[in-house]
Design a protein around this motif. Structure first.
Motif, PDB file in Angstrom:
ATOM      1  N   LEU A  33      -5.870   6.636  -1.348  1.00  0.00           N
ATOM      2  CA  LEU A  33      -4.970   5.563  -0.929  1.00  0.00           C
ATOM      3  C   LEU A  33      -4.572   5.704   0.535  1.00  0.00           C
ATOM      4  O   LEU A  33      -4.487   4.709   1.276  1.00  0.00           O
ATOM      5  CB  LEU A  33      -3.717   5.549  -1.813  1.00  0.00           C
ATOM      6  CG  LEU A  33      -3.929   5.231  -3.293  1.00  0.00           C
ATOM      7  CD1 LEU A  33      -2.601   5.302  -4.045  1.00  0.00           C
ATOM      8  CD2 LEU A  33      -4.561   3.854  -3.474  1.00  0.00           C
ATOM      9  N   VAL A  34      -4.314   6.956   0.958  1.00  0.00           N
ATOM     10  CA  VAL A  34      -3.953   7.188   2.358  1.00  0.00           C
ATOM     11  C   VAL A  34      -5.133   6.873   3.272  1.00  0.00           C
ATOM     12  O   VAL A  34      -4.965   6.255   4.333  1.00  0.00           O
ATOM     13  CB  VAL A  34      -3.469   8.646   2.556  1.00  0.00           C
ATOM     14  CG1 VAL A  34      -3.270   8.945   4.042  1.00  0.00           C
ATOM     15  CG2 VAL A  34      -2.166   8.889   1.785  1.00  0.00           C
ATOM     16  N   ALA A  35      -6.336   7.287   2.863  1.00  0.00           N
ATOM     17  CA  ALA A  35      -7.526   6.981   3.662  1.00  0.00           C
ATOM     18  C   ALA A  35      -7.725   5.475   3.788  1.00  0.00           C
ATOM     19  O   ALA A  35      -8.051   4.946   4.872  1.00  0.00           O
ATOM     20  CB  ALA A  35      -8.752   7.639   3.041  1.00  0.00           C
ATOM     21  N   ALA A  36      -7.534   4.756   2.691  1.00  0.00           N
ATOM     22  CA  ALA A  36      -7.675   3.299   2.721  1.00  0.00           C
ATOM     23  C   ALA A  36      -6.607   2.672   3.610  1.00  0.00           C
ATOM     24  O   ALA A  36      -6.882   1.690   4.327  1.00  0.00           O
ATOM     25  CB  ALA A  36      -7.589   2.738   1.305  1.00  0.00           C
ATOM     26  N   PHE A  37      -5.395   3.231   3.577  1.00  0.00           N
ATOM     27  CA  PHE A  37      -4.337   2.718   4.446  1.00  0.00           C
ATOM     28  C   PHE A  37      -4.721   2.921   5.906  1.00  0.00           C
ATOM     29  O   PHE A  37      -4.479   2.041   6.753  1.00  0.00           O
ATOM     30  CB  PHE A  37      -3.010   3.420   4.146  1.00  0.00           C
ATOM     31  CG  PHE A  37      -1.842   2.886   4.920  1.00  0.00           C
ATOM     32  CD1 PHE A  37      -1.030   1.901   4.384  1.00  0.00           C
ATOM     33  CD2 PHE A  37      -1.558   3.352   6.207  1.00  0.00           C
ATOM     34  CE1 PHE A  37       0.045   1.400   5.103  1.00  0.00           C
ATOM     35  CE2 PHE A  37      -0.499   2.849   6.929  1.00  0.00           C
ATOM     36  CZ  PHE A  37       0.321   1.869   6.379  1.00  0.00           C
ATOM     37  N   GLY A  38      -5.305   4.105   6.211  1.00  0.00           N
ATOM     38  CA  GLY A  38      -5.726   4.362   7.587  1.00  0.00           C
ATOM     39  C   GLY A  38      -6.772   3.365   8.061  1.00  0.00           C
ATOM     40  O   GLY A  38      -6.711   2.891   9.202  1.00  0.00           O
ATOM     41  N   ASP A  39      -7.740   3.052   7.194  1.00  0.00           N
ATOM     42  CA  ASP A  39      -8.754   2.054   7.562  1.00  0.00           C
ATOM     43  C   ASP A  39      -8.112   0.682   7.777  1.00  0.00           C
ATOM     44  O   ASP A  39      -8.453  -0.042   8.729  1.00  0.00           O
ATOM     45  CB  ASP A  39      -9.820   1.970   6.468  1.00  0.00           C
ATOM     46  CG  ASP A  39     -10.632   3.256   6.354  1.00  0.00           C
ATOM     47  OD1 ASP A  39     -10.658   4.027   7.344  1.00  0.00           O
ATOM     48  OD2 ASP A  39     -11.212   3.483   5.269  1.00  0.00           O
ATOM     49  N   TRP A  40      -7.220   0.321   6.872  1.00  0.00           N
ATOM     50  CA  TRP A  40      -6.510  -0.953   6.996  1.00  0.00           C
ATOM     51  C   TRP A  40      -5.701  -1.011   8.288  1.00  0.00           C
ATOM     52  O   TRP A  40      -5.694  -2.031   9.000  1.00  0.00           O
ATOM     53  CB  TRP A  40      -5.599  -1.137   5.781  1.00  0.00           C
ATOM     54  CG  TRP A  40      -4.688  -2.319   5.868  1.00  0.00           C
ATOM     55  CD1 TRP A  40      -4.966  -3.606   5.536  1.00  0.00           C
ATOM     56  CD2 TRP A  40      -3.330  -2.314   6.343  1.00  0.00           C
ATOM     57  NE1 TRP A  40      -3.877  -4.413   5.767  1.00  0.00           N
ATOM     58  CE2 TRP A  40      -2.852  -3.648   6.264  1.00  0.00           C
ATOM     59  CE3 TRP A  40      -2.475  -1.324   6.813  1.00  0.00           C
ATOM     60  CZ2 TRP A  40      -1.562  -3.992   6.637  1.00  0.00           C
ATOM     61  CZ3 TRP A  40      -1.195  -1.674   7.196  1.00  0.00           C
ATOM     62  CH2 TRP A  40      -0.749  -2.994   7.106  1.00  0.00           C
ATOM     63  N   LEU A  41      -5.031   0.112   8.631  1.00  0.00           N
ATOM     64  CA  LEU A  41      -4.218   0.178   9.841  1.00  0.00           C
ATOM     65  C   LEU A  41      -5.064  -0.075  11.085  1.00  0.00           C
ATOM     66  O   LEU A  41      -4.688  -0.868  11.964  1.00  0.00           O
ATOM     67  CB  LEU A  41      -3.532   1.551   9.918  1.00  0.00           C
ATOM     68  CG  LEU A  41      -2.705   1.842  11.173  1.00  0.00           C
ATOM     69  CD1 LEU A  41      -1.500   0.914  11.239  1.00  0.00           C
ATOM     70  CD2 LEU A  41      -2.257   3.310  11.192  1.00  0.00           C
ATOM     71  N   GLN A  42      -6.234   0.574  11.147  1.00  0.00           N
ATOM     72  CA  GLN A  42      -7.089   0.405  12.324  1.00  0.00           C
ATOM     73  C   GLN A  42      -7.597  -1.036  12.417  1.00  0.00           C
ATOM     74  O   GLN A  42      -7.671  -1.616  13.511  1.00  0.00           O
ATOM     75  CB  GLN A  42      -8.260   1.382  12.254  1.00  0.00           C
ATOM     76  CG  GLN A  42      -7.870   2.856  12.333  1.00  0.00           C
ATOM     77  CD  GLN A  42      -7.052   3.165  13.588  1.00  0.00           C
ATOM     78  OE1 GLN A  42      -7.274   2.590  14.651  1.00  0.00           O
ATOM     79  NE2 GLN A  42      -6.097   4.071  13.445  1.00  0.00           N
ATOM     80  N   ALA A  43      -7.945  -1.619  11.285  1.00  0.00           N
ATOM     81  CA  ALA A  43      -8.446  -2.996  11.297  1.00  0.00           C
ATOM     82  C   ALA A  43      -7.364  -3.959  11.783  1.00  0.00           C
ATOM     83  O   ALA A  43      -7.648  -4.891  12.569  1.00  0.00           O
ATOM     84  CB  ALA A  43      -8.913  -3.389   9.902  1.00  0.00           C
ATOM     85  N   ARG A 102       0.830  -1.209   0.000  1.00  0.00           N
ATOM     86  CA  ARG A 102       0.000   0.000   0.000  1.00  0.00           C
ATOM     87  C   ARG A 102       0.870   1.267   0.000  1.00  0.00           C
ATOM     88  O   ARG A 102       0.576   2.240  -0.702  1.00  0.00           O
ATOM     89  CB  ARG A 102      -0.921  -0.008   1.222  1.00  0.00           C
ATOM     90  CG  ARG A 102      -2.035  -1.061   1.151  1.00  0.00           C
ATOM     91  CD  ARG A 102      -2.818  -1.110   2.459  1.00  0.00           C
ATOM     92  NE  ARG A 102      -3.921  -2.070   2.404  1.00  0.00           N
ATOM     93  CZ  ARG A 102      -5.160  -1.773   2.024  1.00  0.00           C
ATOM     94  NH1 ARG A 102      -5.458  -0.509   1.668  1.00  0.00           N
ATOM     95  NH2 ARG A 102      -6.109  -2.695   2.000  1.00  0.00           N
ATOM     96  N   ILE A 103       1.936   1.256   0.783  1.00  0.00           N
ATOM     97  CA  ILE A 103       2.832   2.419   0.809  1.00  0.00           C
ATOM     98  C   ILE A 103       3.519   2.595  -0.540  1.00  0.00           C
ATOM     99  O   ILE A 103       3.721   3.724  -1.022  1.00  0.00           O
ATOM    100  CB  ILE A 103       3.853   2.274   1.946  1.00  0.00           C
ATOM    101  CG1 ILE A 103       3.148   2.331   3.315  1.00  0.00           C
ATOM    102  CG2 ILE A 103       4.925   3.359   1.865  1.00  0.00           C
ATOM    103  CD1 ILE A 103       4.068   2.074   4.496  1.00  0.00           C
ATOM    104  N   ALA A 104       3.864   1.481  -1.200  1.00  0.00           N
ATOM    105  CA  ALA A 104       4.511   1.563  -2.514  1.00  0.00           C
ATOM    106  C   ALA A 104       3.602   2.255  -3.527  1.00  0.00           C
ATOM    107  O   ALA A 104       4.083   2.995  -4.400  1.00  0.00           O
ATOM    108  CB  ALA A 104       4.886   0.161  -2.996  1.00  0.00           C
ATOM    109  N   GLU A 105       2.291   2.058  -3.436  1.00  0.00           N
ATOM    110  CA  GLU A 105       1.357   2.728  -4.347  1.00  0.00           C
ATOM    111  C   GLU A 105       1.391   4.242  -4.150  1.00  0.00           C
ATOM    112  O   GLU A 105       1.322   5.012  -5.118  1.00  0.00           O
ATOM    113  CB  GLU A 105      -0.052   2.192  -4.116  1.00  0.00           C
ATOM    114  CG  GLU A 105      -0.263   0.751  -4.554  1.00  0.00           C
ATOM    115  CD  GLU A 105      -1.672   0.263  -4.268  1.00  0.00           C
ATOM    116  OE1 GLU A 105      -2.386   0.931  -3.467  1.00  0.00           O
ATOM    117  OE2 GLU A 105      -2.083  -0.769  -4.829  1.00  0.00           O
TER     118      GLU A 105
END
Length: 519
Positions: free
Chosen positions: A393-403, A363-366
């Protein structure tokens, strides 16, 4: 002000005498402060040399300790000479006698004959004739070449009368009456702070060419240069702090602690500006501030006068800069580093091949792929692309991080790394709101690498004062390098300009990015 001066009733004095008295008292107080610093440094040198047997240092450690103590003492002596009016200045012992008159005869000698502006006799008798000359020899150093500059100043007198002798004045030298040219001093500075050669090793290298220059003499040169270059570095720092976006990072600078016979940990804090990635008009630059510790209060002091966005890593010492009660300016906006967030996940992936860490890295690579596409474009274009492409992408990463944090134990290694990213989440999103902000702080990390190389080769600084001189001269050298300026040519020219009394109101001309090499 002395105790006796405090007891005087200045109100009975006429205004002009009162002002003169107060000015003289202030000068005495400044001299007393300088003397106290000098006495303290001398005491530390004696302690390093004559301390208890258990505290004595080995020969290599002593060389480094004395090197930086002598640099500091030379700087103090130079300050004292500047504090005394010109007509009262004592003759300072600039160069050890052991280094006088021993320049090898085989060294090339270039004579510079300096003639008076006029050879006309003041009485109108006609032209004066040459009756003698004064000759001075100074060591000049060119890269991979040593030579002796012989300054010849012929003397002229009239054959008819005895009214006087005409001779050109001595040209300005940074070290008046000393052995080195400004080029020689610049070479020593570049060798020590750019090429990582301690002064005692430079002394050994010169000895192989038949030139016996003691390490303490080289330290004297460095101390004098450090004193005179300080206003340039201070102005460089002021210039950087007028920016509204800077980088900051810190790295260890081990410093010898003679009282304990080992090193203590000092730090060099790098404050940098680099707007090249978005075509900013301000030139890049870096200043290294030395501090004996890593406490956030040091960063607060160094950043006095700066207001804006600070790009940093996740060190919590910077948190005090964001508080409303911040000293020295408004609360700063922090932009945290995605490269540091990535490293946390990379550590876990390299250790055990975690699929969760692998997903985070993907995700960070994207996000980084978008940064690669927009690198070099103007801030408005960068901001537009980030809001359109990176924000989701950052918002999706944040959701993924919390999950993932809900699934993973906070006490596990992966849980700790995810918690680190979570703690800095607000700062990791700053780049989405300003096109000038970088996604990471790699620019300043690249600028602390030369400090690490010097640390590896020189092992440590010999004293806190040496750490400050290290930071000061490294600031000019590294700023030269990132502006495409050759450090030796710059330092030689700048030291020459300072020796020639460069106007203080034109100090900006001496900043590295304003240097114009002679053709």
């Amino acid at each position: 002000m002395t105790a006796a001066a405090k007891d005087l009733d200045l109100s009975v004095l006429p205004p002009e005498y009162r002002a003169a008295f107060e000015a003289q008292a202030a000068r005495v107080a400044e001299l007393e402060e300088t003397n106290q610093r000098q006495e303290h440094l001398i005491a530390e040198m004696h302690h390093a040399l004559y301390g208890k047997k258990s505290e004595k240092l080995n020969e290599d450690d002593r060389q480094l300790a004395f090197e930086d103590l002598e640099v500091a003492l030379a700087e103090v002596e130079e300050k004292k000479s500047e504090q005394v009016p010109g007509d009262e200045k004592p003759k300072r012992k600039r160069v050890a006698k052991r280094n006088r008159g021993n320049l090898p005869e085989g060294l090339p000698r270039i004579e510079q004959v300096i003639e008076p502006d006029s050879l006309e006799c003041p009485c109108g008798c006609g032209l004066m004739h040459r009756i003698g000359e004064d000759r001075n020899e100074r060591l000049d150093i060119l890269p991979a070449q040593c030579r002796v500059i012989v300054t010849v100043r012929p003397k002229y007198a009239c054959r008819t009368c005895t009214d006087g002798i005409t001779q050109a004045p001595t040209p300005p030298w940074l070290i008046e009456g000393g052995l080195p040219t400004e080029g020689a001093i610049a070479h020593v500075l570049v060798s020590k702070y750019a090429d990582h050669l301690p002064l005692y090793r430079q002394s050994q290298i010169l000895a192989r060419s038949g030139i016996d220059i003691h390490r303490s003499t080289l330290a004297d040169w460095v101390g004098v240069a450090a004193f005179h270059l300080r206003p340039v570095v201070d102005r460089l720092a002021e210039h950087l702090k007028t920016s509204t976006k800077l980088f900051m990072d810190e790295t260890t600078a081990p410093v010898l602690d003679p009282g304990r016979g080992r090193t203590k940990t000092g730090f060099l804090w790098a404050l940098a500006r680099d707007d090249r990635s978005w075509g900013g008009d301000d030139p890049p630059g870096v200043v290294y501030f030395y501090a004996p510790g890593r406490h956030g209060e040091h960063a607060e002091t160094f950043l006095t006068g700066f207001n804006g966005i600070l790009q940093i890593d996740g060190y919590p010492g910077y948190n005090r800069l964001t508080r409303p009660a911040r000293k020295g300016g408004d609360p700063v906006i922090v932009a945290h580093c995605w490269a540091h967030a990535r490293r946390k996940l990379k550590e876990i992936f390299d250790r055990d091949g975690s699929e969760i860490a692998a997903e985070g890295l993907r995700r960070i690579a994207e996000i980084y792929a978008i940064e690669k596409d927009i690198r070099g474009t103007r801030p408005g274009q960068r901001l537009s692309a980030r809001q359109t492409r990176s924000d989701p992408l950052v918002a999706a990463f944040g959701d993924w991080l919390q999950a993932q944090r809900l699934r993973i134990s906070a006490k596990s290694r992966l849980g700790e790394k995810l918690a680190y990213i979570h703690r800095h989440w607000d700062g990791l999103q700053t780049f989405l709101t300003d096109g000038r902000v970088e996604i990471d702080s790699n620019s300043v990390e690249n600028l602390v690498r030369p400090i690490a190389l010097n640390r590896k080769n020189a092992l440590f600084a010999g004293h806190d004062e040496g750490g400050r001189a290290w930071g000061r001269i490294a600031s000019l050298i590294e700023t030269c390098k990132i502006n495409g300026v050759e450090p030796f040519a710059y330092l030689k020219s700048t030291l020459g300009a300072i020796a020639a009394d460069h106007p203080k109101n034109r100090i900006d001309d001496l900043l590295p990015w304003n240097f114009q090499p002679s053709t």
